[in-house]
Structures are given as structure tokens and as C-alpha cells.
Enzyme design. Structure first.
Site, PDB file in Angstrom:
ATOM      1  N   ILE A  82      58.925 -54.587 -16.044  1.00  0.00           N
ATOM      2  CA  ILE A  82      58.060 -54.599 -14.818  1.00  0.00           C
ATOM      3  C   ILE A  82      57.188 -55.866 -15.172  1.00  0.00           C
ATOM      4  O   ILE A  82      56.661 -56.625 -14.544  1.00  0.00           O
ATOM      5  CB  ILE A  82      57.533 -53.281 -14.771  1.00  0.00           C
ATOM      6  CG1 ILE A  82      58.587 -52.239 -14.149  1.00  0.00           C
ATOM      7  CG2 ILE A  82      56.268 -53.514 -13.693  1.00  0.00           C
ATOM      8  CD1 ILE A  82      58.151 -50.864 -13.827  1.00  0.00           C
TER       9      ILE A  82
ATOM     10  N   ASP B  36      52.515 -58.594 -25.952  1.00  0.00           N
ATOM     11  CA  ASP B  36      53.653 -57.594 -26.155  1.00  0.00           C
ATOM     12  C   ASP B  36      53.874 -57.573 -27.540  1.00  0.00           C
ATOM     13  O   ASP B  36      53.813 -58.571 -28.299  1.00  0.00           O
ATOM     14  CB  ASP B  36      54.968 -58.114 -25.409  1.00  0.00           C
ATOM     15  CG  ASP B  36      55.869 -56.963 -24.897  1.00  0.00           C
ATOM     16  OD1 ASP B  36      56.070 -56.843 -23.788  1.00  0.00           O
ATOM     17  OD2 ASP B  36      56.421 -56.535 -25.756  1.00  0.00           O
TER      18      ASP B  36
ATOM     19  N   GLY C  89      60.406 -54.868 -25.143  1.00  0.00           N
ATOM     20  CA  GLY C  89      60.282 -56.196 -24.399  1.00  0.00           C
ATOM     21  C   GLY C  89      60.873 -57.142 -24.970  1.00  0.00           C
ATOM     22  O   GLY C  89      61.454 -57.210 -26.079  1.00  0.00           O
TER      23      GLY C  89
ATOM     24  N   TYR D  48      56.789 -37.320 -21.881  1.00  0.00           N
ATOM     25  CA  TYR D  48      56.482 -38.590 -21.226  1.00  0.00           C
ATOM     26  C   TYR D  48      55.682 -38.513 -19.953  1.00  0.00           C
ATOM     27  O   TYR D  48      54.606 -39.029 -19.914  1.00  0.00           O
ATOM     28  CB  TYR D  48      57.945 -39.566 -20.716  1.00  0.00           C
ATOM     29  CG  TYR D  48      57.754 -40.554 -19.899  1.00  0.00           C
ATOM     30  CD1 TYR D  48      57.874 -41.820 -20.596  1.00  0.00           C
ATOM     31  CD2 TYR D  48      57.733 -40.596 -18.507  1.00  0.00           C
ATOM     32  CE1 TYR D  48      57.215 -42.897 -19.614  1.00  0.00           C
ATOM     33  CE2 TYR D  48      57.524 -41.757 -17.832  1.00  0.00           C
ATOM     34  CZ  TYR D  48      57.425 -42.889 -18.407  1.00  0.00           C
ATOM     35  OH  TYR D  48      57.191 -43.890 -17.740  1.00  0.00           O
TER      36      TYR D  48
ATOM     37  N   LYS E 199      51.460 -39.598 -19.316  1.00  0.00           N
ATOM     38  CA  LYS E 199      51.109 -40.300 -18.043  1.00  0.00           C
ATOM     39  C   LYS E 199      50.191 -39.611 -17.535  1.00  0.00           C
ATOM     40  O   LYS E 199      49.088 -40.382 -16.969  1.00  0.00           O
ATOM     41  CB  LYS E 199      52.556 -40.666 -17.318  1.00  0.00           C
ATOM     42  CG  LYS E 199      53.409 -41.746 -17.772  1.00  0.00           C
ATOM     43  CD  LYS E 199      52.689 -42.966 -18.014  1.00  0.00           C
ATOM     44  CE  LYS E 199      53.769 -44.162 -18.626  1.00  0.00           C
ATOM     45  NZ  LYS E 199      53.082 -45.488 -18.836  1.00  0.00           N
TER      46      LYS E 199
ATOM     47  N   ARG F 227      66.780 -40.286  -4.580  1.00  0.00           N
ATOM     48  CA  ARG F 227      65.615 -40.933  -5.354  1.00  0.00           C
ATOM     49  C   ARG F 227      65.019 -41.958  -4.257  1.00  0.00           C
ATOM     50  O   ARG F 227      65.554 -42.329  -3.459  1.00  0.00           O
ATOM     51  CB  ARG F 227      66.122 -41.736  -6.854  1.00  0.00           C
ATOM     52  CG  ARG F 227      66.466 -40.962  -7.652  1.00  0.00           C
ATOM     53  CD  ARG F 227      65.694 -39.875  -8.243  1.00  0.00           C
ATOM     54  NE  ARG F 227      66.515 -38.864  -9.327  1.00  0.00           N
ATOM     55  CZ  ARG F 227      67.049 -37.772  -9.367  1.00  0.00           C
ATOM     56  NH1 ARG F 227      67.211 -37.362  -8.098  1.00  0.00           N
ATOM     57  NH2 ARG F 227      67.545 -37.242 -10.421  1.00  0.00           N
TER      58      ARG F 227
ATOM     59  N   ASP G 105      68.957 -32.603 -14.404  1.00  0.00           N
ATOM     60  CA  ASP G 105      68.848 -33.626 -13.205  1.00  0.00           C
ATOM     61  C   ASP G 105      68.096 -32.949 -11.945  1.00  0.00           C
ATOM     62  O   ASP G 105      68.758 -31.829 -11.578  1.00  0.00           O
ATOM     63  CB  ASP G 105      70.223 -34.075 -12.783  1.00  0.00           C
ATOM     64  CG  ASP G 105      70.309 -35.718 -12.310  1.00  0.00           C
ATOM     65  OD1 ASP G 105      69.477 -36.188 -12.736  1.00  0.00           O
ATOM     66  OD2 ASP G 105      71.432 -35.809 -11.520  1.00  0.00           O
TER      67      ASP G 105
HETATM   68  C1  UD1 Z   1      64.492 -40.453 -14.301  1.00  0.00           C
HETATM   69  C2  UD1 Z   1      64.358 -41.024 -15.897  1.00  0.00           C
HETATM   70  C3  UD1 Z   1      65.107 -40.246 -16.715  1.00  0.00           C
HETATM   71  C4  UD1 Z   1      64.302 -38.916 -16.773  1.00  0.00           C
HETATM   72  C5  UD1 Z   1      64.404 -38.219 -15.319  1.00  0.00           C
HETATM   73  C6  UD1 Z   1      63.387 -37.035 -15.242  1.00  0.00           C
HETATM   74  C7  UD1 Z   1      64.369 -43.512 -15.531  1.00  0.00           C
HETATM   75  C8  UD1 Z   1      65.407 -44.407 -15.340  1.00  0.00           C
HETATM   76  N1  UD1 Z   1      65.273 -42.236 -15.693  1.00  0.00           N
HETATM   77  O1  UD1 Z   1      65.585 -40.067 -14.014  1.00  0.00           O
HETATM   78  O2  UD1 Z   1      64.927 -40.831 -18.283  1.00  0.00           O
HETATM   79  O3  UD1 Z   1      64.956 -38.040 -17.598  1.00  0.00           O
HETATM   80  O4  UD1 Z   1      63.722 -39.122 -14.642  1.00  0.00           O
HETATM   81  O5  UD1 Z   1      62.095 -37.312 -15.516  1.00  0.00           O
HETATM   82  O6  UD1 Z   1      63.328 -43.321 -15.362  1.00  0.00           O
HETATM   83  N2  UD1 Z   1      73.302 -41.289 -12.055  1.00  0.00           N
HETATM   84  C9  UD1 Z   1      74.776 -41.291 -11.784  1.00  0.00           C
HETATM   85  N3  UD1 Z   1      75.347 -42.230 -12.519  1.00  0.00           N
HETATM   86  C10 UD1 Z   1      74.824 -43.115 -13.581  1.00  0.00           C
HETATM   87  C11 UD1 Z   1      73.364 -42.966 -13.845  1.00  0.00           C
HETATM   88  C12 UD1 Z   1      72.693 -41.910 -13.103  1.00  0.00           C
HETATM   89  O7  UD1 Z   1      75.289 -40.721 -10.993  1.00  0.00           O
HETATM   90  O8  UD1 Z   1      75.470 -43.827 -14.111  1.00  0.00           O
HETATM   91  C13 UD1 Z   1      72.342 -40.389 -11.471  1.00  0.00           C
HETATM   92  C14 UD1 Z   1      71.546 -39.404 -12.099  1.00  0.00           C
HETATM   93  O9  UD1 Z   1      72.383 -38.026 -12.445  1.00  0.00           O
HETATM   94  C15 UD1 Z   1      70.355 -39.203 -11.090  1.00  0.00           C
HETATM   95  C16 UD1 Z   1      70.178 -40.588 -10.415  1.00  0.00           C
HETATM   96  O10 UD1 Z   1      71.700 -41.244 -10.479  1.00  0.00           O
HETATM   97  O11 UD1 Z   1      70.694 -37.934 -10.182  1.00  0.00           O
HETATM   98  C17 UD1 Z   1      69.095 -41.075 -10.761  1.00  0.00           C
HETATM   99  O12 UD1 Z   1      69.395 -41.446 -12.096  1.00  0.00           O
HETATM  100  P1  UD1 Z   1      68.146 -42.324 -13.204  1.00  0.00           P
HETATM  101  O13 UD1 Z   1      68.275 -43.613 -12.575  1.00  0.00           O
HETATM  102  O14 UD1 Z   1      68.226 -41.887 -14.521  1.00  0.00           O
HETATM  103  O15 UD1 Z   1      66.757 -41.701 -12.609  1.00  0.00           O
HETATM  104  P2  UD1 Z   1      66.157 -40.248 -12.671  1.00  0.00           P
HETATM  105  O16 UD1 Z   1      67.041 -39.201 -12.602  1.00  0.00           O
HETATM  106  O17 UD1 Z   1      65.040 -40.120 -11.505  1.00  0.00           O
END
Ligand code: UD1
Length: 321
Positions: free
Chosen positions: A20, A39, A44, A155, A159, A223, A285
Site C-alpha cells: 500500500i 521503511d 517492504g 492484529y 489496530k 468480501r 473463515d
Molecule cells: C483476512 C486476512 C487473514 C485473516 C482474516 C481474518 C488478508 C489478506 N487476510 O482474511 O489473514 O486471517 O482476514 O481476520 O488480510 N480463499 C480461497 N482461496 C485462496 C485464498 C483464499 O478460496 O487461495 C478464500 C478464503 O477462504 C476467504 C476468502 O477467499 O473466504 C478471502 O480470503 P483472504 O484474501 O485471505 O481474506 P480474508 O478471509 O478476509
């Protein structure tokens, strides 16, 4: 700075070499600011700064903002109009594995930023907060006041604590504090190396390599994916717009996008793409996470402009190049 006749406002960016941060530097430079990027290259990367380093108004300081006194000395020297604090331990998983490090990098460092601002008379701090401040089932869409349920990770707790520390400093010492709760940020330069990297960075890498992506669970989880270009623009607004009051705002699109939809869009962009592999849902998840973008619209005049189709198109083009 290096140019004493330069009247551009100086903005100090911590975490300047991060995913970012590197986009924020470039957006600030385009907006006419001079940027001092800090940094320590823990996460980074130098190549992220390639473009910023070509600008005469960009200066890099290799330093650790979690070390007491370090940022205060830089701020005393460069006298920034604003500090954008992005440096952090960015992995939720790492914060669970090492809560002590999370405290040092995500709480103590924030206090040091607040103190550096106080000592040098910095008028404004923009802080990279996160949707991780919201607890489970807090709201749909999530509003800034949905804080009845606690964060579910060190985390997220760090924040939220940092937001409070900064707002307390701001109220006491006349510093404007803008806390940006970033939702799922994606875009060029996002690192796909960890299995817990953002889903879009992983999908972009797998599609470009001709390998199948993995979808966890039924893929209908959603998301709020916000492009790093929009995020950088929101940070520039918060750092430069006159007359802002302190507060926290979601930086999001307000549009839920499912993982299946991501795979389908990538599939349509990459000719001959393999079908996704299916694996069981990840433990812990969350099902849905979408933000209400109205406060950022009211406070900053910010609205996300990058639809996810456009953002994935950029990544598919970038990777193919
Ligand atoms: C975010 C955080 C993660 C944390 C979670 C809970 C990031 C990048 N990730 O996860 O570290 O544990 O919040 O606070 O900030 N997925 C797939 N295939 C993949 C990768 C992910 O299907 O190869 C799915 C995941 O299961 C999830 C969705 O995609 O349902 C999004 O995953 P991700 O990008 O990790 O974000 P968060 O789940 O929001």
C-alpha cells in the site's frame, strides 16, 4: 529536505516500501506533495520504490519506526505537514503466532508515531486501520460504530487500540487523526508468497502460471475488495484535504463479491484457464464481510472508482506483460 526552496507540503510515510505504501507515495507525489518514505524492509521491498525513487521530491530513510526515538528524529528534521502511518506487522496469522511482536509493531510503534507528531507539531496523522477491528457478526454492512463485538485476533485488537491511542493524542494536542479501516485491499505489487496472502494476489499468480486456483468451501463467501489505487487516493485526501475533523472511516466499496465470482472473472480474462480446485472451508473463515462506505463519502468526498472487474483486468494484464 534536499531542496530548501521547495514549498511543497512534506508528508512522511511509514511503511513506504510496502504494497500500500508504495502506491501512496506515488499518489502523494502526483498530488504535489514531497514525500519522505520510511521503511526497515522487514516486509517492504525495494523494487516497490522503483518509480518513487525517480522523483526528485521523494526521499527514502531506511529506519525502524518501532525503535524509540527513530521517527521522532526524522520528524524533527523534516517537519512534515502530515504523517501517514502504514508500517505494521501485516499478517493476522503472524499476530496470532507472535502477539508480543504484534504489540511492538502494531501498538507501541503507533504510540511512537503519535509522540513524534506531538514533539514536531505535525498537524495530521493518517493511520492504516483495518476491517479486522470488527468482531464476528458485527454488522452487514459494517458501520464504523459496529464495535459491540470485540476483534477476533491480536492484529485487529492492536489496530483498534492504535485508533484509540491516536485519537486520544489528537484530542489532547490538537492533531487531526484520520483512521482508515481498509477492507480487502488488492492490486499490483501485492505479495502472493504466503498461503495466507490475499485471495486476489494468489488467484492472479495461479492464473498467470496456468495453474488451477483453490477455492475453500463453497466459494459463496463474500468480501469487500477495494483497489489499492482507490485506497491510495483516500489516503491522499485524508492527508491533504483542508478542514477535516478527526475520526475513523471504512475504506471499502460497499459491494460484496464472492470468491466464485473472482474465479469466474479471472477465468474470463485468461484464455484457456484451468477449472478451480475445491477444498474444505478454512477453519475460522468468516462468511461475509462488507463495509458501509457512506462515512468516507461524507467526510472525505471519497468513493471507490475501481470495480473489481477493472482491477482484475489490470492484474491479468500486468501479469501477462
Ligand atoms: C483476512 C486476512 C487473514 C485473516 C482474516 C481474518 C488478508 C489478506 N487476510 O482474511 O489473514 O486471517 O482476514 O481476520 O488480510 N480463499 C480461497 N482461496 C485462496 C485464498 C483464499 O478460496 O487461495 C478464500 C478464503 O477462504 C476467504 C476468502 O477467499 O473466504 C478471502 O480470503 P483472504 O484474501 O485471505 O481474506 P480474508 O478471509 O478476509
Amino acid at each position: 529536505m534536499h531542496n530548501p526552496g521547495n514549498r511543497r507540503p512534506v508528508v512522511l510515510v511509514t511503511g513506504a516500501a510496502g504494497f500500500i505504501g508504495s502506491h501512496v507515495n506515488e499518489a502523494l507525489l502526483r498530488a504535489g506533495c514531497a514525500v519522505v518514505g520510511v521503511d526497515n524492509f522487514r516486509t517492504g521491498r525495494r523494487e516497490n520504490l522503483r518509480s518513487a525513487l525517480e522523483a526528485p521530491d521523494f526521499t527514502l530513510r531506511e529506519a525502524d519506526v518501532a525503535e524509540p526515538g527513530v521517527l521522532a528524529a526524522i520528524a524533527a528534521e523534516v517537519r512534515p505537514a502530515a504523517i501517514v502511518h502504514l508500517a505494521a506487522l501485516v499478517s493476522v496469522q503472524e499476530s496470532v503466532a507472535d502477539p508480543d511482536l504484534n504489540f511492538r509493531l502494531n501498538v507501541q510503534a503507533t504510540h511512537l508515531v503519535a509522540e513524534a507528531a506531538r514533539a514536531s507539531g505535525v498537524a495530521r496523522i493518517v493511520f492504516a486501520s483495518s476491517a479486522a477491528v470488527y468482531g464476528e457478526g458485527a454488522g452487514e454492512p459494517l458501520r464504523e460504530s459496529d464495535l459491540r463485538t470485540p476483534p477476533i485476533s491480536p492484529y485487529g485488537a492492536a489496530k483498534l487500540a492504535s485508533e484509540s491511542l491516536l485519537l486520544g493524542h489528537g484530542a489532547s494536542y490538537g492533531i487531526t487523526i484520520r483512521c482508515h479501516r481498509f477492507f480487502n485491499v488488492y492490486g499490483p505489487r501485492q505479495d502472493p508468497r504466503s498461503p495466507y496472502s490475499g485471495v486476489i494476489s494468489l488467484f492472479a499468480r495461479e492464473f498467470s502460471a496456468g495453474r488451477p486456483v483453490t477455492i475453500y468451501g463453497d466459494g459463496e463467501q463474500t468480501r469487500d475488495f477495494v483497489s489499492v489505487h482507490d485506497v491510495a487516493r483516500a489516503v491522499v485526501l485524508a492527508a491533504t484535504r483542508p478542514g477535516l475533523a478527526s475520526g475513523a472511516a471504512n475504506i471499502c466499496t460497499g459491494r460484496p463479491i464472492s470468491v466464485n465470482r473472482l474465479a469466474a472473472i479471472f477465468g474470463s480474462l485468461v484464455p484457456g484457464a484451468s477449472a478451480p480446485r475445491r477444498e474444505p472451508a478454512r477453519p475460522g473463515d468468516i462468511r461475509h464481510s462488507v463495509g458501509d462506505p457512506s462515512r468516507a463519502a461524507a467526510d472525505l468526498g471519497f468513493g471507490a472508482e475501481w470495480a473489481v472487474e477493472k482491477g482484475l483486468g489490470e492484474l491479468a494484464g500486468t501479469r501477462a506483460a
